[in-house]
Design a protein around this motif. Sequence first.
Motif, PDB file in Angstrom:
ATOM      1  N   GLY A  67       0.397   3.230  -3.550  1.00 20.95           N
ATOM      2  CA  GLY A  67      -0.403   4.432  -3.377  1.00 20.95           C
ATOM      3  C   GLY A  67      -0.015   5.567  -4.312  1.00 20.95           C
ATOM      4  O   GLY A  67      -0.886   6.177  -4.953  1.00 20.95           O
ATOM      5  N   ASN A  79     -11.923   5.599  -2.334  1.00 21.73           N
ATOM      6  CA  ASN A  79     -12.059   4.870  -1.070  1.00 21.73           C
ATOM      7  C   ASN A  79     -13.499   4.453  -0.784  1.00 21.73           C
ATOM      8  O   ASN A  79     -13.739   3.507  -0.021  1.00 21.73           O
ATOM      9  CB  ASN A  79     -11.576   5.738   0.103  1.00 21.73           C
ATOM     10  N   ALA A 112       0.823  -1.208   0.000  1.00 17.55           N
ATOM     11  CA  ALA A 112       0.000   0.000   0.000  1.00 17.55           C
ATOM     12  C   ALA A 112       0.860   1.262   0.000  1.00 17.55           C
ATOM     13  O   ALA A 112       0.533   2.253  -0.674  1.00 17.55           O
ATOM     14  CB  ALA A 112      -0.930   0.003   1.215  1.00 17.55           C
ATOM     15  N   GLY A 150      -2.566   7.086  -6.949  1.00 14.62           N
ATOM     16  CA  GLY A 150      -2.832   8.511  -6.797  1.00 14.62           C
ATOM     17  C   GLY A 150      -2.410   9.307  -8.015  1.00 14.62           C
ATOM     18  O   GLY A 150      -3.098  10.254  -8.430  1.00 14.62           O
TER      19      GLY A 150
END
Length: 386
Positions: free
Chosen positions: A68, A88, A64, A72
């Motif tokens: 990420g 999310n 993660a 992102g």
Amino acid sequence: MFTAASAACAVSPGIGTLVAARAVQGIGAAVLFATALALISEVTPTAEERARALGVYGASIGAAFAIGPFVGGVLTDAIGWRAIFWCNVPIGLLALALARRVQESRDPQARRLDVPGQLALVAGLFLLVLALLRGNEDGWGSGLVAGSLAGAAVALGALVVIEHRSRAPMLPLRHFRQPAFSAPQVLVFGISASFFAGFLYLTLYLQGVVGLSPLQTGLAYLPGTALVFVVSGTTAGLMTRFAPAALAVVGLLLVAAGMAVFAWTTHADSGWASILPGFLLASVGTGLFNPSGSALALAALPPEQSGLAAGANDTFRQTGLAVGVAWLGTFVPAAGPYGADAAGFVDGLHHAVLAGAVVALGCAVVGGVLLRAGHGRGGAVEGHSR
């Protein structure tokens, strides 16, 4: 709470609302982390099942942090920054649906909420992190920084007194006299305050010095992400044959080595591949550490106290991350790579990653000594099966 706060972040009209929603999101995230290990303990009655579950759990945590930036970057470039919060929401709704099928355990002697202890811990960590973040810019002798450091010392000292006197302490201090309990906390603090905290500054290096976009930065992290997945899955099998204590300590030593390699390979005129030698080495260490470190944390206390064991371990994980980000930041220019020359930032980055390597090495040594003193060779998985 996490899902609702994510939606609130996505629709925030300004920075004030966004920060407030992020704070609520952080509370929800803390609850999720603290309960996840306890739930794994409840639904894995055998050593083999627990080893496999912890392998998946460890891979998720390690990957993660690396995946990420990629996700992102894709969402930010394609849609906009609000998309990183909207994504999310469906994940959270799916988790809520799955959680309805999970059986839970109960502690027959569950304690009350320790409000004074919680407030003292939050105040102490907030003031400590604030001082570390503002030290370079405001000056270490400024009233804000000096006052924050003094306040942190008072609050954390009060925490010890409160926990010692409380009939229902948030974190019973007597457990720290047990090496098998103290060691996992030292180890998880070490990896969080070094490698995980260093992600921020490596990202600044890749974007501010090398010149990568958010998407390209995420792609640069993908080789390490894949390695974390593979090694974590392998570690699940290794824990049935080797002591989790040994795997965790070796993993943290590899993280320390990887952090040190960063300082050797990265330069102001380097390309993105300069991070790979250290990043891949630290990723192998992370893959070894996450499942075995979680296993050690769960084995430190009886099964009916798995919630306490998980909560304590997550407290040290998040504390290491918060303090590590702030402390490593004291070595780099306050303006980052955008307001200073590239060579100056890279020089500070080298000091930061070497400091992180020292933290990881020190915690590996202390954790190993504690585990040896506590006869930790039996390992967490074996302890659970007994």
